[in-house]
Design a protein around this motif. Structure first.
Motif, mmCIF file in Angstrom:
data_model
loop_
_atom_site.group_PDB
_atom_site.id
_atom_site.type_symbol
_atom_site.label_atom_id
_atom_site.label_comp_id
_atom_site.label_asym_id
_atom_site.label_seq_id
_atom_site.Cartn_x
_atom_site.Cartn_y
_atom_site.Cartn_z
ATOM 1 N N GLU A 76 73.124 70.068 121.614
ATOM 2 C CA GLU A 76 71.836 69.562 122.120
ATOM 3 C C GLU A 76 70.600 69.589 121.238
ATOM 4 N N LEU A 113 69.427 66.294 118.358
ATOM 5 C CA LEU A 113 68.416 65.528 118.602
ATOM 6 C C LEU A 113 67.338 66.006 117.613
ATOM 7 N N TYR A 135 61.959 69.704 123.716
ATOM 8 C CA TYR A 135 63.320 69.040 124.160
ATOM 9 C C TYR A 135 64.300 70.065 124.780
ATOM 10 N N LYS A 136 64.234 69.776 125.966
ATOM 11 C CA LYS A 136 65.171 70.894 126.682
ATOM 12 C C LYS A 136 64.794 72.413 126.519
ATOM 13 N N GLN A 168 71.250 59.199 117.699
ATOM 14 C CA GLN A 168 71.605 59.246 118.942
ATOM 15 C C GLN A 168 70.665 58.285 119.817
ATOM 16 N N ARG A 169 71.189 57.945 120.963
ATOM 17 C CA ARG A 169 70.315 57.216 121.976
ATOM 18 C C ARG A 169 68.930 58.081 122.400
ATOM 19 N N GLN A 170 69.290 59.379 122.488
ATOM 20 C CA GLN A 170 68.129 60.190 123.077
ATOM 21 C C GLN A 170 66.964 60.361 122.053
ATOM 22 N N THR A 171 67.548 60.335 120.682
ATOM 23 C CA THR A 171 66.704 60.621 119.551
ATOM 24 C C THR A 171 65.779 59.322 119.428
ATOM 25 N N LYS A 228 64.830 57.371 121.983
ATOM 26 C CA LYS A 228 64.145 57.273 123.273
ATOM 27 C C LYS A 228 62.750 58.351 122.878
ATOM 28 N N MET A 229 63.222 59.571 122.307
ATOM 29 C CA MET A 229 62.241 60.369 122.007
ATOM 30 C C MET A 229 61.124 59.854 121.175
ATOM 31 N N HIS A 280 56.138 62.966 126.568
ATOM 32 C CA HIS A 280 57.286 63.556 126.762
ATOM 33 C C HIS A 280 57.587 64.800 127.372
#
Length: 391
Positions: A45, A48, A227-228, A312-315, A317-318, A367
């Motif tokens: 995790e 990112l 993040y998380k 990554q896709r979530q990177t 998006k962030m 975020h």
């Protein structure tokens, strides 16, 4: 050839290939990976965080850089910096098992000529490297828990103009779930607010900025986020006493907050006359009251994405939501809290934001919380508009 044992596996992250303990052996009953159980710490995790580190450094250093990863674990961050940015540097961990993995991962990626492995306590290493005469461009502090025990040592080997990456996984004290530890560790007295996740980041930044000022170093966050389970801040640093003083004067202050009406804003040092629609506001601070990140840096990072198609896709998006978020500085509002106070049901977020924009407010998602928005303007008027939309 680097040998991989039966209880290990090789993962790919970015351009790096990394030997790690076999992840399936450290999965909890709820199906989630527990990195703390592993003989050497590796958290997927946090990829990112490593993506964003690489993207930031790609905007800052065009022709390689000297770096230190002082708490490297498997060495994945430093290996990626070396491979993806032509960096040269030091990977260190006090745990002999981590040191074993670092050496093997350096060899697996053919980086022996560019990266050195050390098996030292982080503060000892950072203080020792201060006297090499090498100005380091980037130093990373990514511990399990709080970064505070290491940041003072991290300032010393930094070059005149450099960057510092800091991770904090002690989100419980920083979000005031553990107020006593927050006070002991970060010198901040907790106040119950609806934007505690942002307060945690601002407290973390201010604490590190203040510690840097004691070393005549000016620090400003270039990019920062939650993040998380962790906070991450990458600072731009300048070794200059005057700039450091100006930075403190401008950017260490308070947030005023009205517990009944939920109004909030930044208090300039010595400012009087702040008033709520009802009652007296409480002051939260001292903490960082300037921008949490640079809009130009975040946009430059987005522009770098075509050069790094493995991000990554979530990177992505962030970064996109951070770019939107930089347009409004006022601490975010928990929309569900507003409508709970109004005793009304929430309207769709898209309708709420569009209506506020039509009335001249600057609005952005955050975020920090999917239930939150940032609103720039007279919040008492914004809340009246929000009331008309509730059912």
């Amino acid at each position: 050839m680097t040998e991989v044992h039966s209880n290990e596996e090789v993962l790919t992250e970015g351009l790096a290939r990394i030997i790690v303990p076999r992840l399936e052996s450290y999965v909890r009953e709820d199906g989630k990976l527990e990195p703390a159980w592993m003989p050497v710490f590796y958290n997927p995790e946090a990829a990112l965080s490593r993506d964003i580190t690489v993207l930031y450094l790609s905007t800052r250093f065009k022709h390689g850089l000297n770096f230190i990863d002082a708490l490297a674990g498997t060495g994945v961050r430093g290996v990626r910096i070396s491979l993806e940015l032509e960096g040269e540097g030091v990977l260190n961990d006090v745990d002999p098992r981590a040191f074993h993995y670092i050496r093997r991962n350096i060899a697996l990626n053919n980086l022996e000529s560019r990266v050195q492995a050390f098996n030292q306590e982080a503060n000892t290493l950072l203080n020792m490297l201060t006297f090499t005469g090498i100005p380091f461009d980037f130093i990373d502090i990514d511990p399990y828990g709080s970064p505070i025990p290491y940041v003072d040592s991290a300032f010393k080997p930094l070059g005149k103009k450099a960057s510092l990456g800091v991770t904090a996984t002690d989100t419980a004290p920083l979000t005031c779930s553990n107020p006593r530890k927050m006070l002991r560790r970060y010198w901040h007295r907790c106040v119950d607010v609806d934007f505690e996740k942002e307060v945690g980041l601002r407290v973390l930044i201010s604490n590190i900025v203040l510690r840097g000022a004691a070393h005549d170093i000016m620090l400003k966050p270039a990019v920062s986020f939650l993040y998380k389970h962790y906070y991450r801040v990458v600072f731009e640093t300048v070794r200059n006493a005057s700039l450091s003083f100006e930075n403190l004067s401008k950017c260490i202050g308070s947030i005023w907050y009205c517990t009944e009406t939920l109004e909030r804003g930044f208090a300039v040092s010595g400012e009087n006359g702040i008033a709520c629609m009802s009652g007296k506001p409480v002051l939260i601070g001292p903490l960082w009251v300037c921008e949490l990140m640079s809009s130009s840096v975040v946009n430059d990072m987005l522009a770098q994405l075509p050069k790094y198609p493995w991000m990554q896709r979530q990177t992505v998006k962030m970064l996109k939501i951070l770019a939107e978020e930089t347009s409004v500085q006022t601490p975010y509002i928990r929309v569900d809290r507003v409508y709970s106070r109004l005793r009304k049901n929430m309207p769709p977020f898209s309708q709420l934001m569009e209506t506020l924009k039509q009335h001249g407010f600057k609005v952005a998602r955050t975020h920090f919380d999917p239930r939150g928005i940032r609103v720039d303007g007279d919040l008492s008027e914004a809340f009246k508009i929000m009331s008309t939309l509730g059912r």
